[in-house]
Design an enzyme around this catalytic site. Structure first.
Site, PDB file in Angstrom:
ATOM      1  N   SER A 107      30.057 -41.598 -25.610  1.00  0.00           N
ATOM      2  CA  SER A 107      30.971 -41.234 -24.759  1.00  0.00           C
ATOM      3  C   SER A 107      29.723 -40.592 -23.286  1.00  0.00           C
ATOM      4  O   SER A 107      29.336 -39.123 -24.159  1.00  0.00           O
ATOM      5  CB  SER A 107      31.645 -40.509 -25.149  1.00  0.00           C
ATOM      6  OG  SER A 107      32.811 -39.866 -24.202  1.00  0.00           O
ATOM      7  N   GLN A 128      28.601 -45.354 -23.778  1.00  0.00           N
ATOM      8  CA  GLN A 128      29.371 -45.370 -22.090  1.00  0.00           C
ATOM      9  C   GLN A 128      29.371 -44.125 -20.853  1.00  0.00           C
ATOM     10  O   GLN A 128      29.202 -43.145 -21.749  1.00  0.00           O
ATOM     11  CB  GLN A 128      30.435 -45.095 -23.280  1.00  0.00           C
ATOM     12  CG  GLN A 128      32.067 -45.077 -21.786  1.00  0.00           C
ATOM     13  CD  GLN A 128      32.055 -43.553 -21.390  1.00  0.00           C
ATOM     14  OE1 GLN A 128      32.093 -42.356 -21.700  1.00  0.00           O
ATOM     15  NE2 GLN A 128      32.883 -43.230 -20.262  1.00  0.00           N
ATOM     16  N   TYR A 130      30.954 -42.918 -17.389  1.00  0.00           N
ATOM     17  CA  TYR A 130      31.356 -42.402 -17.011  1.00  0.00           C
ATOM     18  C   TYR A 130      30.659 -41.842 -15.372  1.00  0.00           C
ATOM     19  O   TYR A 130      29.918 -41.758 -14.891  1.00  0.00           O
ATOM     20  CB  TYR A 130      32.376 -41.172 -16.908  1.00  0.00           C
ATOM     21  CG  TYR A 130      33.259 -41.101 -18.067  1.00  0.00           C
ATOM     22  CD1 TYR A 130      34.683 -42.490 -17.571  1.00  0.00           C
ATOM     23  CD2 TYR A 130      33.275 -40.388 -19.003  1.00  0.00           C
ATOM     24  CE1 TYR A 130      35.448 -41.894 -18.810  1.00  0.00           C
ATOM     25  CE2 TYR A 130      34.283 -40.539 -19.895  1.00  0.00           C
ATOM     26  CZ  TYR A 130      35.521 -41.429 -19.263  1.00  0.00           C
ATOM     27  OH  TYR A 130      36.589 -41.514 -20.575  1.00  0.00           O
ATOM     28  N   THR A 156      32.550 -47.420 -17.837  1.00  0.00           N
ATOM     29  CA  THR A 156      34.333 -47.182 -18.201  1.00  0.00           C
ATOM     30  C   THR A 156      34.698 -47.450 -16.193  1.00  0.00           C
ATOM     31  O   THR A 156      34.560 -46.018 -15.690  1.00  0.00           O
ATOM     32  CB  THR A 156      34.536 -45.750 -19.066  1.00  0.00           C
ATOM     33  OG1 THR A 156      34.380 -45.931 -20.302  1.00  0.00           O
ATOM     34  CG2 THR A 156      35.908 -45.497 -18.410  1.00  0.00           C
ATOM     35  N   ARG A 165      47.597 -35.091 -19.022  1.00  0.00           N
ATOM     36  CA  ARG A 165      48.427 -35.117 -20.326  1.00  0.00           C
ATOM     37  C   ARG A 165      48.920 -34.012 -20.686  1.00  0.00           C
ATOM     38  O   ARG A 165      48.189 -33.173 -20.587  1.00  0.00           O
ATOM     39  CB  ARG A 165      46.865 -35.547 -21.396  1.00  0.00           C
ATOM     40  CG  ARG A 165      46.518 -37.087 -21.001  1.00  0.00           C
ATOM     41  CD  ARG A 165      44.695 -37.334 -21.364  1.00  0.00           C
ATOM     42  NE  ARG A 165      44.561 -38.151 -20.516  1.00  0.00           N
ATOM     43  CZ  ARG A 165      43.067 -38.241 -20.781  1.00  0.00           C
ATOM     44  NH1 ARG A 165      42.127 -37.551 -21.370  1.00  0.00           N
ATOM     45  NH2 ARG A 165      42.321 -39.413 -19.864  1.00  0.00           N
ATOM     46  N   LYS A 252      34.153 -51.655 -19.492  1.00  0.00           N
ATOM     47  CA  LYS A 252      36.022 -51.016 -20.304  1.00  0.00           C
ATOM     48  C   LYS A 252      36.728 -50.947 -18.993  1.00  0.00           C
ATOM     49  O   LYS A 252      36.344 -49.830 -18.147  1.00  0.00           O
ATOM     50  CB  LYS A 252      35.345 -49.985 -21.146  1.00  0.00           C
ATOM     51  CG  LYS A 252      36.312 -49.705 -21.841  1.00  0.00           C
ATOM     52  CD  LYS A 252      35.710 -48.326 -22.997  1.00  0.00           C
ATOM     53  CE  LYS A 252      36.942 -48.074 -24.166  1.00  0.00           C
ATOM     54  NZ  LYS A 252      37.943 -47.129 -22.825  1.00  0.00           N
ATOM     55  N   HIS A 276      43.213 -47.397 -21.720  1.00  0.00           N
ATOM     56  CA  HIS A 276      41.927 -45.676 -22.219  1.00  0.00           C
ATOM     57  C   HIS A 276      42.939 -45.293 -23.512  1.00  0.00           C
ATOM     58  O   HIS A 276      43.789 -44.413 -23.126  1.00  0.00           O
ATOM     59  CB  HIS A 276      42.241 -45.080 -20.881  1.00  0.00           C
ATOM     60  CG  HIS A 276      40.819 -43.951 -21.062  1.00  0.00           C
ATOM     61  ND1 HIS A 276      39.933 -44.530 -20.529  1.00  0.00           N
ATOM     62  CD2 HIS A 276      40.911 -42.775 -22.258  1.00  0.00           C
ATOM     63  CE1 HIS A 276      39.428 -43.643 -20.216  1.00  0.00           C
ATOM     64  NE2 HIS A 276      39.683 -42.241 -20.739  1.00  0.00           N
TER      65      HIS A 276
END
Length: 388
Positions: A107, A128, A130, A156, A165, A252, A276
């Site tokens: 990530s 990955q 962002y 992503t 969250r 993704k 996600h």
């Protein structure tokens, strides 16, 4: 040590050993967590067809994902803060995955850096990305992944803004954890985690600190990160990122057939059907429920992986029998990592492969290529009849 027979056994050990804020970070979704729950429970609605008097010898779970040979159709999903689940978590998870023969995805929001993982594993892994507002940082990040010989870029798409969250906000999630009376009390009960973390290579976001102008320590990191996710990301920007990378690209966060068609149009080597892990748009349908419509939309023009909700080898088999070309796991390997470090990730992968292999045999199949809808009993309204 209790006998470990399934992923839930690892989860129970994980909960005992890892600080509450990092357990909650992994084991939660956004808002009411409806989608988080549906991701796993919707697998239960799909049943398996048992077959008998079939030669079950010579079975194999091996296949390929974007041209890469894998021992089973599973890749490790990118999970932020993995190095807070266990000391040097990304390095150890990557080593376990690569030794097992499945892909590992690092990530952007990892604790261990791209360079840390490349040096520790000395084998290709996926990276990955962002997309951030700081285009110079993104350009340099992509170049670092190239220099590390990463074999695929996973972009992503579903985190242009951060889904709320509740647990993370209430816990004051940070890396390293801020020392408040609440966290100190919890950390005091996780002494093994603390001792191991003292010897960790890093305890902050290794891909960011020291690589962004003005970010030399963790004190400036929170504000920078909160402002950096790019809300203007569109298909044009995605195309430019793919061109900049110049290698294999996996997109993704696809959960709609129209978006899947756009990904195909851009020439993605694979797409990941994912919400996600239920951490972004609460109320969205589960990944497994959206898989059939997306498979129909792409018509075999790109590989389709499924992410979100997999907790067993039977879940993997169900996704593959529905038509997926592969699957990706996040929480399932994090449970193992938090429970027992690198060996825990290996244990999680062994559990999944054994469950998949046994189930495949009892369904009358000997290899991945033989799996199909004929192995499943799917409710007539599984994909739902929704009114626009």
């Amino acid at each position: 040590m209790a006998v470990i027979t399934n992923i839930q056994d690892l989860k129970r050990i994980y909960e005992r050993r890892v600080p509450r804020m990092f357990y909650d970070y992994a084991e939660s979704g956004s808002w009411t967590e409806q989608t988080f729950r549906d991701n796993t429970s919707d697998f239960h609605d799909i049943r398996l067809r048992q077959r008998v008097a079939v030669d079950m010898s010579g079975r194999s779970t091996a296949t390929e994902m974007i041209g890469q040979k894998v021992t089973m159709p599973v890749g490790l999903s990118p999970v932020g803060l993995t190095g807070m689940q266990h000391a040097d978590g990304e390095m150890k998870a990557a080593k376990a995955a690569l030794d097992f023969g499945v892909p590992f995805t690092l990530s952007t929001m990892s604790i261990n850096s791209i360079e840390d993982v490349a040096e520790y594993t000395r084998a290709p892994f996926w990276f990955q990305l962002y997309t951030m507002k700081d285009e110079d940082y993104v350009r340099r990040l992509i170049q670092r992944a190239k220099d590390a010989k990463c074999s695929a870029l996973v972009i992503t798409l579903d985190l242009q803004i951060l889904g709320q969250r509740h647990k993370d906000l209430k816990n004051g999630l940070s890396a390293p954890p801020k020392l408040t009376p609440k966290t100190i009390a919890n950390l005091a009960t996780k002494w093994r985690w603390g001792i191991e973390m003292l010897g960790a290579k890093r305890r902050y976001f290794g891909n960011i600190v020291g690589h962004v102008h003005g970010i030399s320590d963790t004190s400036q990191l929170g504000a920078w990160t909160a402002e950096q996710f790019d809300p203007t990301l569109d298909w044009g920007k995605i195309a430019k990122l793919m061109e900049q990378w110049g290698g294999k690209v996996i997109l993704k966060g696809i959960l709609d057939p129209e978006d899947a068609k756009m990904a195909v149009k851009l020439g993605a080597d694979a797409i990941v059907v994912s919400n996600h892990g239920g951490r972004q748009l609460d109320g969205a349908l589960s990944s497994i429920r959206m898989l059939p419509a997306i498979l129909d939309a792409v018509g075999g023009q790109t590989e389709v992986f499924l992410d979100s909700g997999i907790r067993s080898g039977q879940d993997i088999l169900k996704a593959m029998a529905m038509g997926a070309n592969g699957t990706m796991i996040g929480r399932a390997f994090v449970y193992g990592l938090g429970a027992m470090g690198q060996q825990g990730v290996t244990t999680a992968l062994e559990i999944l492969r054994k469950e998949m292999d046994t189930t495949m045999a009892l369904c009358g199949e000997r290899n991945i290529a033989g799996l199909g809808r004929h192995n499943l009993l799917i409710p007539e309204d599984f994909s739902g009849r929704w009114q626009d």
